[in-house]
Structure formats: structure tokens, C-alpha cells
Design an enzyme around this catalytic site. Structure first.
Site, PDB file in Angstrom:
ATOM      1  N   GLY A   1     -17.299   1.624 -14.891  1.00 19.47           N
ATOM      2  CA  GLY A   1     -16.016   0.935 -14.714  1.00 19.47           C
ATOM      3  C   GLY A   1     -15.923   0.010 -13.520  1.00 19.47           C
TER       4      GLY A   1
ATOM      5  N   ARG B   1       1.328   1.797  -3.607  1.00 21.12           N
ATOM      6  CA  ARG B   1       0.092   2.295  -4.227  1.00 21.12           C
ATOM      7  C   ARG B   1      -0.106   3.785  -3.904  1.00 21.12           C
ATOM      8  NH1 ARG B   1       0.986  -1.702  -5.611  1.00 21.12           N
ATOM      9  NH2 ARG B   1       1.521  -0.351  -7.304  1.00 21.12           N
TER      10      ARG B   1
ATOM     11  N   SER C   1     -16.655  -4.233 -12.503  1.00 26.29           N
ATOM     12  CA  SER C   1     -17.085  -5.543 -12.988  1.00 26.29           C
ATOM     13  C   SER C   1     -18.301  -6.047 -12.197  1.00 26.29           C
ATOM     14  CB  SER C   1     -15.931  -6.535 -12.878  1.00 26.29           C
ATOM     15  OG  SER C   1     -15.456  -6.562 -11.548  1.00 26.29           O
TER      16      SER C   1
ATOM     17  N   TYR D   1       0.831  -1.222   0.000  1.00 26.00           N
ATOM     18  CA  TYR D   1       0.000   0.000   0.000  1.00 26.00           C
ATOM     19  C   TYR D   1       0.858   1.262   0.000  1.00 26.00           C
ATOM     20  CZ  TYR D   1      -4.162  -2.790   0.270  1.00 26.00           C
ATOM     21  OH  TYR D   1      -5.160  -3.681  -0.042  1.00 26.00           O
TER      22      TYR D   1
ATOM     23  N   GLN E   1     -15.926   2.464  -5.239  1.00 29.20           N
ATOM     24  CA  GLN E   1     -15.204   1.336  -4.641  1.00 29.20           C
ATOM     25  C   GLN E   1     -13.708   1.639  -4.648  1.00 29.20           C
ATOM     26  OE1 GLN E   1     -17.050  -2.560  -6.356  1.00 29.20           O
ATOM     27  NE2 GLN E   1     -17.645  -0.888  -7.700  1.00 29.20           N
ATOM     28  N   ASN E   2     -13.347   2.751  -5.275  1.00 31.72           N
ATOM     29  CA  ASN E   2     -11.924   3.070  -5.413  1.00 31.72           C
ATOM     30  C   ASN E   2     -11.385   3.695  -4.140  1.00 31.72           C
ATOM     31  OD1 ASN E   2     -12.333   2.206  -7.969  1.00 31.72           O
ATOM     32  ND2 ASN E   2     -12.398   4.245  -8.895  1.00 31.72           N
ATOM     33  N   VAL E   3     -10.106   3.425  -3.890  1.00 32.56           N
ATOM     34  CA  VAL E   3      -9.474   3.988  -2.696  1.00 32.56           C
ATOM     35  C   VAL E   3      -8.640   5.224  -3.050  1.00 32.56           C
ATOM     36  CG1 VAL E   3      -9.528   1.793  -1.470  1.00 32.56           C
ATOM     37  CG2 VAL E   3      -7.510   2.360  -2.827  1.00 32.56           C
ATOM     38  N   ASP E   4      -8.632   5.597  -4.332  1.00 28.87           N
ATOM     39  CA  ASP E   4      -7.906   6.816  -4.715  1.00 28.87           C
ATOM     40  C   ASP E   4      -8.762   8.047  -4.410  1.00 28.87           C
ATOM     41  OD1 ASP E   4      -9.561   7.654  -7.054  1.00 28.87           O
ATOM     42  OD2 ASP E   4      -8.799   5.822  -7.997  1.00 28.87           O
TER      43      ASP E   4
ATOM     44  N   HIS F   1     -14.775   1.222   0.058  1.00 29.47           N
ATOM     45  CA  HIS F   1     -13.671   0.311   0.386  1.00 29.47           C
ATOM     46  C   HIS F   1     -12.476   1.021   1.015  1.00 29.47           C
ATOM     47  CE1 HIS F   1     -15.377  -2.720  -2.756  1.00 29.47           C
ATOM     48  NE2 HIS F   1     -16.058  -2.705  -1.637  1.00 29.47           N
TER      49      HIS F   1
HETATM   50  N1  APR Z   1     -13.101   2.729 -18.936  1.00 25.92           N
HETATM   51  C1  APR Z   1     -14.209   2.098 -18.462  1.00 25.92           C
HETATM   52  N2  APR Z   1     -14.189   0.868 -17.945  1.00 25.92           N
HETATM   53  C2  APR Z   1     -13.008   0.233 -17.889  1.00 25.92           C
HETATM   54  C3  APR Z   1     -11.800   0.825 -18.346  1.00 25.92           C
HETATM   55  C4  APR Z   1     -11.884   2.146 -18.899  1.00 25.92           C
HETATM   56  N3  APR Z   1     -10.825   2.796 -19.389  1.00 25.92           N
HETATM   57  N4  APR Z   1     -10.795  -0.058 -18.154  1.00 25.92           N
HETATM   58  C5  APR Z   1     -11.338  -1.145 -17.574  1.00 25.92           C
HETATM   59  N5  APR Z   1     -12.673  -0.975 -17.407  1.00 25.92           N
HETATM   60  C6  APR Z   1     -13.656  -1.856 -16.772  1.00 25.92           C
HETATM   61  C7  APR Z   1     -13.428  -3.344 -16.903  1.00 25.92           C
HETATM   62  O1  APR Z   1     -14.047  -3.826 -18.095  1.00 25.92           O
HETATM   63  C8  APR Z   1     -14.129  -3.882 -15.654  1.00 25.92           C
HETATM   64  O2  APR Z   1     -15.507  -4.122 -15.891  1.00 25.92           O
HETATM   65  O3  APR Z   1     -13.589  -1.582 -15.379  1.00 25.92           O
HETATM   66  C9  APR Z   1     -14.000  -2.725 -14.660  1.00 25.92           C
HETATM   67  C10 APR Z   1     -12.971  -2.972 -13.582  1.00 25.92           C
HETATM   68  O4  APR Z   1     -13.350  -4.078 -12.816  1.00 25.92           O
HETATM   69  P1  APR Z   1     -12.487  -4.599 -11.602  1.00 25.92           P
HETATM   70  O5  APR Z   1     -11.052  -4.615 -11.984  1.00 25.92           O
HETATM   71  O6  APR Z   1     -13.117  -5.854 -11.120  1.00 25.92           O
HETATM   72  O7  APR Z   1     -12.636  -3.418 -10.494  1.00 25.92           O
HETATM   73  P2  APR Z   1     -13.832  -3.132  -9.479  1.00 25.92           P
HETATM   74  O8  APR Z   1     -15.133  -3.581 -10.016  1.00 25.92           O
HETATM   75  O9  APR Z   1     -13.685  -1.704  -9.093  1.00 25.92           O
HETATM   76  O10 APR Z   1     -13.409  -4.056  -8.260  1.00 25.92           O
HETATM   77  C11 APR Z   1     -14.208  -4.054  -7.111  1.00 25.92           C
HETATM   78  O11 APR Z   1     -12.681  -5.472  -5.921  1.00 25.92           O
HETATM   79  O12 APR Z   1     -10.514  -6.091  -5.314  1.00 25.92           O
HETATM   80  C12 APR Z   1     -11.661  -5.424  -4.943  1.00 25.92           C
HETATM   81  O13 APR Z   1     -11.822  -3.773  -3.297  1.00 25.92           O
HETATM   82  C13 APR Z   1     -11.404  -3.974  -4.638  1.00 25.92           C
HETATM   83  O14 APR Z   1     -12.846  -2.059  -4.998  1.00 25.92           O
HETATM   84  C14 APR Z   1     -12.318  -3.234  -5.591  1.00 25.92           C
HETATM   85  C15 APR Z   1     -13.398  -4.263  -5.869  1.00 25.92           C
END
Ligand code: APR
Length: 229
Positions: free
Chosen positions: A170, A57, A172, A54, A87-90, A105
Site C-alpha cells: 500500500g 488527524r 505508491s 494534525y 511511512q504511516n504516522v498512525d 515519517h
Molecule cells: N489496499 C492496498 N493498497 C491500497 C489500498 C488498499 N485498500 N487503498 C489504496 N491503496 C494503495 C494505492 O493504490 C497507492 O499505491 O496505497 C497506495 C497509497 O499511496 P499514497 O497515497 O501515495 O501513500 P504513501 O505511499 O504511503 O505516501 C508516502 O507521502 O505525503 C507523504 O509522508 C506522506 O508517508 C506519506 C508519503
């Protein structure tokens, strides 16, 4: 009264600022297994590794900047009552000017006590072994790890229920309970989902999918919402 917009964001909104997403690099997060660096077991097994991870990060975040998608969401506040649930920590939403941001988060630029989760400190340098809270206990990153409760869900859920427009950018939508927020939206309200990839869509009514990168898709949608009556 202003129309209420709620935006749920995930790692994809910060991808174009140069911060890696979690699930598109072969299951590894910046070369680590997520369980090693983002779980209570990981912390108990190797505190030094987790602190270093971290610390890196945090350093990286301080070199990054908000992108067009973060700025566009802040512009929505000219006309709407906007809450960003991330959900972002930034801190890129805040730096772009969003006034109401809920970090489900946790936050990278905060440290907290290992013995009292309410002892939270602003922190923009490394957290080292031996850095302690005012009760003398080791500090840890102010991050919600796998295996931990998400206390701000209780704040976020009623805000989502009250939304007049709901936007997802953005994420999943695989990590619960955050992903479940989509199901708190009222049936009749317009919902938008913006994602760069062709991801499985949540089964909610009145959902429109914008299959674009965040900088393009959010800019497009914000222009639409700012110009329509
Ligand atoms: N623009 C839009 N969407 C994008 C881009 C972009 N430039 N790049 C990637 N993506 C999409 C991907 O297709 C995916 O659906 O962003 C999503 C990212 O998904 P994850 O990596 O699973 O991130 P997230 O959903 O934020 O994860 C949730 O998981 O590990 C834990 O606590 C952590 O907050 C996090 C949580």
C-alpha cells in the site's frame, strides 16, 4: 536463526481502517494542499492551521482500529523475525501487535520541541499554541514534513539489506528517500508487492505482485508464509 522478513508499508494498509491515503483524492489530503499542512514552509506560514490539521488527524486516529492486514503482519512473528518499516504516522501496526515498528515519517501520537528534535513527548490530545517543551519552545507534531531529513533511514537501510524476504504494502513508492528502500534489498531474495491498484512496479528482481486490497492480499501472503516450510 529465524528468517528475517521486512515489510515496508504505506497509507494503503490503513485505508480499510478509514484513514485516507495521500494520492488518490485529486492531489488534496483531507481537503488541504499537502504543501500547506505537511511542509516546513506551511508551518512557518500558518502554525495554527497546521496544528489544527494534525489535531483533527489525531482525533480521527483514536477512533480508528487496525484491520486484518495489520493483524496478519503481527501474526507473522509466530514464525519469523519481522520488522515493519512504515511511512504511516498512525499506530495501527503497534495496536495490532507488531513488536518492531520503525516510523520513517514520524508519529501522530507524539509531539516534539521546535528547538530540539530529541525532545519528544507521548501526546494523545490536541497540541495548542502555547504548549511548550521543557525548554520553553512551542511543541509541533512529531511528523517528518516535506523539506526535512528522514533520520530513521539510517536505521532502516541496513535492516532492509539484511532481509531474507521483503514485502511492500500500500505505498505508491513516489516519496523519497523511503521509496528507495526497495533498492537496498539483496538481489536473490523473494519480494512481494501488495497494492489495490495496478501501480508501476519497482524494477527489482524476483518481485511478485499481488493486485489486491491490503486486507485480502496480506492475509493471503501471510497464510502462505506461515504454512510453507
Ligand atoms: N489496499 C492496498 N493498497 C491500497 C489500498 C488498499 N485498500 N487503498 C489504496 N491503496 C494503495 C494505492 O493504490 C497507492 O499505491 O496505497 C497506495 C497509497 O499511496 P499514497 O497515497 O501515495 O501513500 P504513501 O505511499 O504511503 O505516501 C508516502 O507521502 O505525503 C507523504 O509522508 C506522506 O508517508 C506519506 C508519503
Amino acid at each position: 536463526m529465524k528468517t528475517k522478513i521486512v515489510v515496508l508499508t504505506g497509507a494503503g494498509i490503513s485505508a480499510e481502517s478509514g484513514i485516507k491515503t495521500f494520492r488518490d483524492s485529486g492531489g488534496l489530503w483531507e481537503n488541504h494542499r499537502v504543501e500547506d499542512v505537511a511542509s516546513t514552509e506551511g508551518w512557518n506560514n500558518n502554525q495554527q492551521l497546521v496544528l489544527n490539521f494534525y489535531n483533527q488527524r489525531r482525533k480521527q486516529l483514536l477512533e480508528r482500529k487496525p484491520n486484518r492486514a495489520h493483524f496478519a503482519l503481527a501474526e507473522l512473528e509466530r514464525k519469523y523475525d519481522v520488522t515493519v518499516i512504515t511511512q504511516n504516522v498512525d499506530d495501527l501496526h503497534e495496536r495490532a501487535g507488531s513488536a518492531n515498528v520503525i516510523h520513517l515519517h514520524g508519529e501522530l501520537l507524539k509531539a516534539r520541541s521546535c528547538v530540539d528534535e530529541n525532545l519528544i513527548y507521548n501526546w494523545n490530545k490536541d497540541i495548542l499554541e502555547g504548549d511548550v517543551c521543557e525548554r520553553g519552545a512551542q511543541l509541533r507534531p512529531h511528523i517528518v514534513w516535506f523539506g526535512e531529513a528522514v533520520p530513521l533511514m539510517e536505521t532502516a537501510a541496513p535492516i532492509v539489506r539484511d532481509a531474507d524476504i521483503f514485502i511492500v504494502v500500500g505505498t505508491s513508492l513516489v516519496v523519497y528517500p523511503a521509496a528507495g528502500l526497495v533498492n537496498y534489498t539483496r538481489y536473490e531474495i523473494p519480494k512481494w508487492l501488495i497494492d489495490a491498484n495496478d501501480i508501476p512496479l519497482p524494477r527489482v528482481p524476483h518481485l511478485k505482485f499481488i493486485n489486491e486490497k491490503a486486507t485480502i492480499g496480506v492475509d493471503y501472503l501471510v497464510n502462505l508464509l506461515l504454512t510453507e516450510n
